[in-house]
Structure formats: structure tokens, C-alpha cells
Design a protein around this motif. Structure first.
Motif, PDB file in Angstrom:
ATOM      1  N   ILE A 150      -3.772   2.686  -2.787  1.00 25.76           N
ATOM      2  CA  ILE A 150      -3.477   4.160  -2.213  1.00 25.76           C
ATOM      3  C   ILE A 150      -4.270   4.442  -1.080  1.00 25.76           C
ATOM      4  N   VAL A 151      -3.848   4.648  -0.007  1.00 27.43           N
ATOM      5  CA  VAL A 151      -4.528   5.120   1.256  1.00 27.43           C
ATOM      6  C   VAL A 151      -4.387   6.906   1.364  1.00 27.43           C
ATOM      7  N   LEU A 152      -5.410   7.452   1.435  1.00 32.09           N
ATOM      8  CA  LEU A 152      -5.530   8.665   1.617  1.00 32.09           C
ATOM      9  C   LEU A 152      -6.038   9.142   3.215  1.00 32.09           C
ATOM     10  N   GLU A 153      -5.867  10.392   3.745  1.00 26.47           N
ATOM     11  CA  GLU A 153      -6.690  10.727   4.743  1.00 26.47           C
ATOM     12  C   GLU A 153      -7.262  12.004   4.868  1.00 26.47           C
ATOM     13  N   ASN A 154      -8.544  12.068   5.040  1.00 29.28           N
ATOM     14  CA  ASN A 154      -9.161  13.195   4.781  1.00 29.28           C
ATOM     15  C   ASN A 154     -10.536  13.367   5.633  1.00 29.28           C
ATOM     16  N   THR A 155     -10.260  14.463   6.806  1.00 28.05           N
ATOM     17  CA  THR A 155      -9.313  15.108   6.701  1.00 28.05           C
ATOM     18  C   THR A 155      -7.766  15.012   7.088  1.00 28.05           C
ATOM     19  N   HIS A 156      -6.981  15.563   7.215  1.00 24.73           N
ATOM     20  CA  HIS A 156      -5.581  14.816   7.508  1.00 24.73           C
ATOM     21  C   HIS A 156      -5.225  15.327   9.039  1.00 24.73           C
ATOM     22  N   ASN A 157      -5.277  14.369   9.851  1.00 28.25           N
ATOM     23  CA  ASN A 157      -4.977  14.693  11.294  1.00 28.25           C
ATOM     24  C   ASN A 157      -3.790  15.497  11.361  1.00 28.25           C
ATOM     25  N   LEU A 158      -2.607  14.712  11.269  1.00 27.58           N
ATOM     26  CA  LEU A 158      -1.415  15.211  11.711  1.00 27.58           C
ATOM     27  C   LEU A 158      -0.916  16.544  10.830  1.00 27.58           C
ATOM     28  N   CYS A 159      -1.531  16.518   9.506  1.00 27.50           N
ATOM     29  CA  CYS A 159      -1.288  17.809   8.746  1.00 27.50           C
ATOM     30  C   CYS A 159      -2.577  18.871   8.748  1.00 27.50           C
ATOM     31  N   GLY A 160      -2.669  19.117  10.342  1.00 21.54           N
ATOM     32  CA  GLY A 160      -3.514  20.149  10.588  1.00 21.54           C
ATOM     33  C   GLY A 160      -4.965  20.220  10.207  1.00 21.54           C
ATOM     34  N   GLY A 161      -5.330  18.891  10.302  1.00 25.28           N
ATOM     35  CA  GLY A 161      -7.044  18.723   9.920  1.00 25.28           C
ATOM     36  C   GLY A 161      -7.140  19.489   8.603  1.00 25.28           C
ATOM     37  N   HIS A 162      -6.071  19.359   7.601  1.00 25.46           N
ATOM     38  CA  HIS A 162      -6.301  19.669   6.114  1.00 25.46           C
ATOM     39  C   HIS A 162      -7.373  18.993   5.579  1.00 25.46           C
ATOM     40  N   ILE A 178       0.866  -1.268  -0.047  1.00 23.29           N
ATOM     41  CA  ILE A 178       0.141  -0.086   0.099  1.00 23.29           C
ATOM     42  C   ILE A 178       0.966   1.137   0.025  1.00 23.29           C
ATOM     43  N   LEU A 179       0.347   2.349  -0.712  1.00 25.20           N
ATOM     44  CA  LEU A 179       0.971   3.767  -0.719  1.00 25.20           C
ATOM     45  C   LEU A 179       0.349   4.464   0.462  1.00 25.20           C
ATOM     46  N   LEU A 180       1.042   4.968   1.192  1.00 25.25           N
ATOM     47  CA  LEU A 180       0.287   6.107   2.165  1.00 25.25           C
ATOM     48  C   LEU A 180       1.305   6.835   2.578  1.00 25.25           C
ATOM     49  N   GLY A 181       0.825   8.051   3.242  1.00 25.93           N
ATOM     50  CA  GLY A 181       1.386   9.177   3.684  1.00 25.93           C
ATOM     51  C   GLY A 181       2.455   9.123   4.928  1.00 25.93           C
ATOM     52  N   SER A 182       3.449   9.603   4.905  1.00 25.98           N
ATOM     53  CA  SER A 182       4.419   9.388   6.169  1.00 25.98           C
ATOM     54  C   SER A 182       3.771   9.790   7.492  1.00 25.98           C
ATOM     55  N   PHE A 183       2.806  10.642   7.361  1.00 28.41           N
ATOM     56  CA  PHE A 183       2.147  11.194   8.565  1.00 28.41           C
ATOM     57  C   PHE A 183       0.668  10.344   8.751  1.00 28.41           C
ATOM     58  N   ALA A 184       0.240   9.459   7.697  1.00 27.07           N
ATOM     59  CA  ALA A 184      -0.977   8.728   8.028  1.00 27.07           C
ATOM     60  C   ALA A 184      -1.484   8.462   9.302  1.00 27.07           C
TER      61      ALA A 184
END
Ligand code: TLP
Length: 344
Positions: free
Chosen positions: A135-147, A78-84
Motif C-alpha cells: 500500500i502506498v500512502l502520501e503524507n502530506t498529500h501534494n495534489l490533495c491540498g497538502g493534507h 501496489i495499491l495507491l491513490g489516483s492522485f498519488a
């Protein structure tokens, strides 16, 4: 002493009406598929996300894990963000339980991974490599400021996924915060996702539970995964009733939480030694840094807490405050007063 608790939106407690709905819920055995309230919640959630089917699970962590187990076989990547959250805070469950290989890509400050990073990480067919599956996305992104990740980005990732035959899972613990902040219907924002999990127990105010949404086939697989993890609940309608109430009554009001977060950010931006850009606050999560000679970050969190404003130290040099149902605009004034006292 008045205490305003901003550590997380997971702290929300059921409202009186929500508790009444739970007490009066019609129930059955959900492992037999016979709990009418769970069935109704799943139908409603699927409808809201524009998907065929849904599955009620115990938590956001379980929602992500059953989704990854349903999408991937052992040894797949899986591909995911380093701060996921799925990478950072879930004990590496997909690797530990499912033998799924996580490949992290740098999260940009807005919670995205660049399209070129995603595309560049997809493995060619070669006997040496694991197969890239998801691909794993995060929405909103917790560690990235709730973006919130916007429609344009979701569509662009969808395009990459389609071209390479990959699936997309969205950790949408706060998906409705994203939809409300962007002014986009949840189903539209979820259109490119093969699966979305969202939490009822955060800003939506339910005491327990998350829902995973996707195709009929995907949900059948996720249901099997939920069972082996011990997540098959019986008369879970008492919990699902809170979820139904949450979906009906608690979504639109998330805009109030966003306004309060923004007000908090603008207020603390004026304080000496606090670093924050209020323009980066789009939903209900506020991170800020501290640069003071006279106190460490831990000192500041303690002093704020001792004076009635509870927040969470998260990662190096950052404090997090999260607004939610029990936080009013007046509470934000109170918290700013506490800041003033502690930082003077
Ligand atoms: N997040 C919690 C903590 O674990 C940090 C919080 O207080 O924010 N995805 C995302 C994006 C989350 O923020 C969380 C919880 C989860 C998944 C997991 O949900 P739960 O706690 O229900 O397992």
C-alpha cells in the motif's frame, strides 16, 4: 521588481550556514560505505523515523522508486491513490523499470483512500491475479491540498496491512510538514510504515536529496536498487551535510510556512472570483480555483507573475502556491497586494 516565488518549496536555496556545512563536510566514497557525513545523515534520519536504517538518494522520485523495487517483484501489485505523486508524476517508473502493477483507488479530498476501498482491492490467492504486495500512502498529500494523514488513519491502514500481510510505503516528500502540522513526532507517525521516503530538498531547504528509511533488510535491497538506477554517489557528503543541517535546524520552522500558507489562503478567500476554503489549508500548500468572466486561469497566473507573484497552474482549474523558507509574512502581504491589483 520584487518577485515572490511560490511555485514550489523545491525552490529553496541553501542558507549561508548550510553552505558552510557543505563546504566543510568530511567526505569519502559512499559506494564503499566510507562517506562519514552520508553515514551520519543516514543514522540521524533512521533515528528520526524510528527505523533501523536509512539510505540517502538523489531525489523524491528515486526514493519512491527504490522503495517500490525493494518491496515488490515483477508482476506484483501496489495499491495507491489516483492522485498519488508516485502514480501521477513519476513517469510510471515502477511499471516501466520494475514491472510493478499499479492499482489506483480514489483519493478522497483529504488525501486518504478509504479503508473499504483498500480492503476491497486486495487480491485473493488466484492464478488469474497479480499478488497485492504494497500500500502506498502520501503524507502530506501534494495534489490533495497538502493534507496531512493523521495518526488515526495511519494506524487504521496499518491494521488492514497487517491482517492481509501487506507492506506500507509512505511517500513522505513532506513528511515533516505533516508531523509538525499534527504535532506528532515523525517516528510515531511513521510507526506503521515499512518504509518512508522524505525530501531534504523541499521545505527543509537542502539543495539536493531525499532519504529512505526502513528495516536493515529493506535498506540493503533499496541500496542495490539505487545502484542499478545509477544513484550510487561518491563523495556525497557535501550534499549530506546540507541534509544534516536541514534535519537539525529546519524542521520546527515549518510551522511558519504553514502559518504563511494559511494567511495567504485567508487573504485570497476575500478576493472576487477566487474559490478556496482556508479551513482546508493545514500545511504549506495552497490550491485555489478561479471563476472570472474576464480572465482564464492562465491569464491570472501570467498577470500575477508579471506583477511579482509567481504561482503554478496545476491540473484543470487550479493554481498552486507553496510557502517555504524564503517566503516571509511580509511577502504574503505583498502577494495579497498583487492579487488586489490584478483582480480589481
Ligand atoms: N513534487 C514537485 C513536483 O514534482 C510536482 C513539487 O513541486 O511539488 N512526492 C511528492 C509528494 C512530491 O510532491 C514530489 C515532488 C516528489 C515525490 C518527487 O520529488 P523529486 O522532485 O525530488 O523527485
Amino acid at each position: 521588481m520584487r518577485v515572490v516565488d511560490l511555485r514550489s518549496d523545491t525552490l529553496t536555496r541553501p542558507t549561508a550556514e548550510m553552505s558552510r556545512a557543505m563546504a566543510e563536510a568530511d567526505v569519502g566514497d559512499d559506494v564503499f560505505g566510507e562517506d562519514p557525513t552520508v553515514n551520519r545523515l543516514e543514522e540521524m534520519a533512521a533515528g528520526r523515523m524510528g527505523k533501523e536504517a536509512a539510505l540517502f538518494v538523489t531525489s523524491g522520485t528515486m526514493g519512491n522508486l527504490v522503495s517500490l523495487l525493494a518491496h515488490c517483484a515483477r508482476g506484483e501489485e501496489i495499491l495507491l491513490g489516483s492522485f498519488a505523486h508516485t502514480f501521477y508524476f513519476e513517469q510510471g517508473g515502477s511499471a516501466a523499470v520494475g514491472g510493478i502493477h499499479p492499482r489506483t483507488l480514489p483519493n478522497q479530498p483529504d488525501g486518504t483512500m478509504t479503508l473499504s476501498d483498500i480492503e476491497g482491492a486486495i487480491r485473493p490467492d488466484n492464478v488469474h491475479f497479480p499478488r497485492t504486495r504494497l500500500i502506498v500512502l502520501e503524507n502530506t498529500h501534494n495534489l490533495c491540498g497538502g493534507h496531512p494523514l493523521d495518526l488515526e488513519y495511519m494506524t487504521a491502514v496499518g491494521d488492514v496491512a497487517r491482517r492481509h500481510g501487506l507492506k506500507i510505503h509512505v511517500d513522505g516528500a513532506r513528511f515533516f510538514n505533516a508531523a509538525v502540522a499534527l504535532g506528532v513526532p515523525a517516528a510515531k507517525l511513521a510507526a506503521e510504515a515499512d518504509s518512508v521516503s522524505f525530501c531534504l530538498s523541499k521545505g527543509l531547504g537542502a539543495p539536493v536529496g531525499s532519504v529512505v528509511c526502513g528495516s536493515q533488510d529493506f535498506i540493503s535491497e533499496a541500496r542495490r536498487a539505487r545502484k542499478v538506477l545509477g544513484g550510487g554517489m561518491r563523495q556525497a557528503g557535501v550534499l549530506a551535510a546540507a541534509g544534516i543541517f536541514a534535519l537539525n535546524e529546519m524542521v520546527e520552522r515549518l510551522a511558519d510556512d504553514h502559518a504563511n500558507a494559511r494567511k495567504l489562503a485567508e487573504g485570497i478567500a476575500e478576493m472576487p472570483g477566487i474559490s478556496i476554503d482556508p479551513d482546508q489549508i493545514h500545511t504549506n500548500i495552497v490550491y485555489f480555483g478561479v471563476d472570472r468572466k474576464d480572465m482564464t486561469l492562465a491569464d491570472l497566473v501570467k498577470r500575477l507573475g508579471d506583477n511579482g507573484a509567481r504561482m503554478l497552474p496545476v491540473g484543470p482549474g487550479r493554481i498552486r502556491a507553496v510557502t517555504h523558507y524564503h517566503i516571509s509574512s511580509d511577502d504574503i502581504d505583498y502577494v495579497l497586494g498583487v492579487f488586489g491589483k490584478v483582480l480589481k
